[in-house]
Scaffold this motif. Structure first.
Motif, short mmCIF file in Angstrom:
data_model
loop_
_atom_site.label_atom_id
_atom_site.label_comp_id
_atom_site.label_asym_id
_atom_site.label_seq_id
_atom_site.Cartn_x
_atom_site.Cartn_y
_atom_site.Cartn_z
N GLU A 172 0.83 -1.20 0.00
CA GLU A 172 0.00 0.00 0.00
C GLU A 172 0.86 1.25 0.00
N SER A 204 3.70 1.56 -1.26
CA SER A 204 4.25 1.73 -2.60
C SER A 204 3.23 2.41 -3.51
N ARG A 205 1.95 2.05 -3.34
CA ARG A 205 0.92 2.71 -4.13
C ARG A 205 0.85 4.20 -3.82
N THR A 206 0.89 4.55 -2.54
CA THR A 206 0.79 5.97 -2.20
C THR A 206 2.03 6.73 -2.64
N LEU A 207 3.12 6.02 -2.91
CA LEU A 207 4.33 6.70 -3.37
C LEU A 207 4.36 6.79 -4.89
N GLY A 208 3.23 6.56 -5.49
CA GLY A 208 3.12 6.84 -6.91
C GLY A 208 3.39 5.67 -7.83
N LYS A 209 3.47 4.45 -7.29
CA LYS A 209 3.70 3.29 -8.15
C LYS A 209 2.38 2.56 -8.38
N GLY A 210 2.09 2.27 -9.63
CA GLY A 210 0.87 1.55 -9.95
C GLY A 210 0.96 0.09 -9.53
N PRO A 211 -0.13 -0.68 -9.73
CA PRO A 211 -0.13 -2.08 -9.29
C PRO A 211 1.00 -2.90 -9.90
#
Lengths: 353, 536
Positions: B159, B161-168
């Motif tokens: 999660e 990683s997602r908030t740091l701008g990386k997609g799935p």
């Protein structure tokens, strides 16, 4: 969605896990350049709000705006994915990537070859005093170092909103105060709109520009910390800041008579059954020769460090036992005759439901 | 220490034999067949390694992270192909796909082709075919370990990683995959050891790998030394693999920065993606388990009378007795070693580690290593008896069931030892202390505390050993007494003679026994996630 303007807003947000409502019609504005703190016991829905803001939980009802733009709308099913919301989220246990070094962790969110920000990363690591550790892996860092690394990682991509989930709960008590101050300074410098969640009232008071108290998925009171502390809107809020003495009584002529004297009860109708909450620090223990206060006997005294904890028994029908907090060392023998005086600012009256 | 020495003896024997001056066959081998063996073995390893890594990781990720129809079934069904030995799968597919098989016959009928020149069809009996067969039944190793790794990853790391701008996708490749890398490496190295160990498939497909080569040099060229030399080269491969595996495990300890678990949120897939995921997960199960089991089942039904009239029951008895005894002995020795490692010093622990290395050593190598010292022992005993009492004893051990059992023990000791060790790990020294202060004698502690706590692990270890013994082919083929058949050798023999129908019952029995550990594995996998129930 740019930088430090705009902040974060929840509008009429509700959320449920199955039948359990965890967030109930919450409207909050988190302005830029300020730190807003959500305070409440665990399970009151605070963390869910953070996850909704970050986009890690799908929004069912209400709207969420970041920097003035709608990022989630329960009615139109708009849902900007987390990676495009420009939020920084710091988890309670930091969630550092174990396979990356400290520097790689902090730089994780930077896209491409962004030399300015990479320089910022090195500079920031130096500023928080971790420059010797930049190439170490997370498991070799102490809790406090991990906390700072996680904070930097969240700040590195210059988020429009920073979300902090219990940022200090993983630290031991002795380090907590210092790290809290460092964190506050770092956040002030960055000027980012920050929403922080905590269950620790002292921490909330220390960090917050604005405090919101949550209970059962609702915001029950919002305001500056001193207002929440001195003008709690309910017995629940008054009780958040530690143990209180609870008495019952009846309001008459705008006041309630208690064992330690009258307490003002403005705006409560005559004859209403009320609950009186008195904080331990609102009771001053005076020598028996003092001219003010109610006569009492001490029952049990313990030194806590900077203050002492004293039980006093006040004769009457029925007799009342209360708890007082006295500054410095005060350890009278059991049964010492004293007088107890009430500070009315620390006593609160609420009608009994 | 003695046990460790016993277990290490075969490997030492090979080294001695291979390095001792011999009939010059090494030079001959090195210039003729060796390069071929190396290339083929490497080709197989690369092909199967890539195939299992891709299949295992992809299926593990799908069932761990996404919701789609049948996911709960796939979770354990993806392990089923593990029950099918690669050689059995190879027999079934060859039977189906070869020139005279039903598929090509049907194609010829439909398109009016009359002979081989009319059309192109992939040759199943090839290195490519062997890669496909082995991938189909070996990918569960990777699946199992990758899934365990994905399950134990805290959700918040993804999660964040997602908030740091990386997609799935970026999150998968930059966070989830690197975190699971050690587990995947372990899985792939297990697969590669199995590839090196495989004899049935490569023998059947006439693909000349090391294992096939050892058998060939041994049986057809009659050169023990040559076989030992090949075995030593193969062993070097294995040692390299073991080192790689150790190396990636070493990282494992910093793969947990958080002690808090949150139920991993699974994401629902849309109808199209869901169907795709279903097909992707169903395919390996269908090809690696359902299809071979169905084909064998049909043949078995048609031909069971023929099979039963033969020596089938005797073979089955041989298999059961041999595997059962080996499992019992292996569990006892494994437990003994586990206690030795717990109570003994550093030297004992090192010895134990050596003893449990056998699992990495391919069966063909072990077979060579077992038979050589045994023959030497027999000869010296024989000589001694002859000289002293004038009684020739002949071969006492080699070429007997004892040799096979010893080989099994050395090879599968790691399984029972691992089970005993993990069981003992749960018995903390504090528990011993608590029991003793509560008045239990040391023996009482063993009986009332250790035994009940160990029972489950020992059972698991025993079953694993039992099943592996049932499936074992290369060692059995080399070490068995003359005319002694187990189910595995019986199936191999008949299938090689294109008589798959008549041995289908035996193959099916091996597969059925192989399902046992799958049940155990899927049960233990479910208990992996400390956070408890998954969010529904």
């Amino acid at each position: 969605m740019h930088g430090t303007t705009g902040g974060l807003a929840f509008e009429g947000v509700s959320h449920a896990f199955g039948p359990k409502v965890v967030v109930d019609d919450v409207t909050i504005a988190v302005p830029a350049g300020a730190l807003t703190c959500l305070l409440g016991p665990s399970g009151c829905g605070k963390t869910t709000l953070l996850r909704l803001a970050a986009g890690l939980e799908p929004l069912r009802q209400g709207r969420i705006l970041i920097g003035g733009a709608v990022v989630a709308d329960g009615a139109t099913r708009v849902a900007v994915p987390p990676e495009r919301r420009n939020v920084g989220l710091m988890f309670q246990d930091y969630a550092l990537f174990p396979h990356l070094t400290l520097r790689q962790n902090v730089a994780f969110g930077l896209a491409g070859r962004n030399d300015d920000r990479r320089a910022w990363v090195d500079e920031a690591i130096r500023r928080i005093g971790l420059d010797g550790l930049a190439d170490k892996y997370p498991h070799t860092l102490s809790g406090g170092q991990q906390q700072r690394a996680a904070l930097l990682r969240a700040l590195a991509p210059q988020p429009g909103v920073l979300l902090l989930d219990e940022p200090f709960s993983g630290l031991d008590v002795t380090r907590r105060a210092q790290i809290r101050e460092d964190t506050l300074a770092l956040l002030r410098d960055s000027g980012v709109a920050t929403l922080m969640v905590t269950h620790d009232p002292e921490e909330a008071m220390f960090m917050a520009d604005r405090l919101m108290v949550m209970d059962g998925g609702r915001v029950v009171q919002a305001g500056p910390p001193e207002e929440i502390y001195f003008k709690p809107a309910s017995a629940y809020v008054a009780g958040l800041f530690g143990k209180v003495n609870r008495l019952t009584g009846t309001a008459r002529d705008g006041r309630v008579d208690t064992a330690v004297g009258p307490v003002p009860a403005r705006g409560i109708g005559d004859g209403t059954a009320v609950e009186v909450l008195i904080r331990p620090e609102g009771l001053a223990v005076l020598p028996a020769e003092a001219v003010h206060g109610t006569p009492a006997r001490t029952r049990f005294a313990r030194l806590l460090g900077r203050s002492s904890h004293v039980h006093v028994a006040i004769a009457g029908d029925p007799p009342v036992e209360m708890e007082a907090r006295v500054r410095d060392v005060y350890l009278p023998a059991d049964g010492t005759e004293v007088r107890v005086e009430l500070d009315p600012r620390q006593a609160f009256v609420f009608p009994l439901a | 220490m003695l046990v460790a020495a016993l277990a290490a003896a075969p490997v030492a024997a090979i080294a001695v034999l291979a390095l001792s001056p011999s009939d010059g066959i090494w030079h001959h081998l090195a210039t003729t067949v060796l390069p071929g063996y190396v290339v083929t073995s490497l080709t197989l390893m690369v092909g199967v390694g890539l195939g299992t890594a891709f299949g295992g990781v992809a299926t593990a990720w799908l069932v761990t992270m996404y919701r789609f129809p049948g996911r709960r079934v796939f979770e354990w069904a993806l392990l089923l192909p593990l029950a099918v030995p690669a050689y059995v799968n190879a027999y079934v597919f060859t039977d189906f796909l070869e020139y005279a098989g039903p598929l090509q016959t049907a194609l010829r009928d439909v398109f009016g082709w009359t002979n081989r020149q009319d059309y192109w069809f992939p040759e199943i009996r090839s290195a490519g075919g062997a890669i496909a067969m082995m991938t189909l039944v070996l990918y569960p190793y990777v699946y199992l370990l990758a899934r365990a790794a994905f399950l134990s990853q805290p959700a918040c790391v993804l999660e964040v990683s997602r908030t740091l701008g990386k997609g799935p996708w970026a999150s998968f490749f930059r966070v989830a995959l690197p975190l699971a890398r050690p587990a995947i490496a372990v899985g792939v190295s297990l697969v590669l050891m199995e590839v090196l160990n495989d004899f049935g498939t490569v023998d059947f497909f006439a693909v000349n790998t090391f294992t096939a080569g050892i058998y060939d040099v041994w049986m057809n060229m009659n050169s023990t030394a040559g076989a030992a030399q090949l075995a030593l080269v193969l062993l070097l491969f294995v040692v390299a693999l073991v080192l790689i595996e150790r190396h990636s495990r070493r990282d494992q300890r910093f793969h947990q920065t958080t002690t808090r678990y949150k139920a991993l949120p699974t994401q629902p897939l849309g109808p199209a993606a869901g169907a795709l995921a279903m097909v992707f997960c169903a395919l390996p199960i269908a090809l690696g388990f359902v299809f071979p089991a169905a084909v064998l089942g049909r043949y078995a039904l048609q031909h069971y009378q023929v099979t039963l009239e033969g020596d089938f029951l005797l073979h089955a008895w041989h298999s059961l007795a041999l595997a059962g005894t080996s499992a019992l002995v292996a569990v006892a020795v494994g437990l003994f070693l586990a206690y030795g490692a717990r109570l003994g010093g550093a030297a004992t622990r090192a010895g134990v580690r050596v003893a449990s290395l056998g699992y990495a050593v391919p069966g063909a190598v072990l077979a060579v290593g077992v038979i050589v010292p045994m023959a030497a022992l027999d000869n010296s005993v024989d000589g001694f008896m002859r000289a002293t009492f004038g009684i020739p004893t002949g071969l006492l051990l080699s070429g007997t069931v004892v040799a096979v059992g010893y080989g099994y023990l050395v090879r599968f000791l790691a399984l029972s030892y691992g089970a005993g060790e993990s069981g003992l790990a749960r018995v903390t020294p504090a528990m011993d202390g608590a029991a003793r202060t509560l008045g239990a004698t040391p023996l009482g502690v063993l009986r009332r505390v250790h035994l009940p706590m160990l029972r489950g692990s020992l059972l698991t270890g025993g079953i694993l050993v039992f099943v592996d013994c049932m499936k074992e082919l290369p060692m059995t083929v080399i070490l068995r007494p003359f005319n002694f058949e187990t189910l595995a050798t019986f199936v191999h023999q008949y299938a090689s003679d294109e008589l798959l129908e008549e041995c289908a019952l035996g193959a099916l029995a091996i597969v059925a026994v192989g399902v046992l550990p799958v049940v155990f594995l899927s049960r233990s996998l479910r208990g992996l996630r400390p956070g408890g129930e998954e969010a529904s």
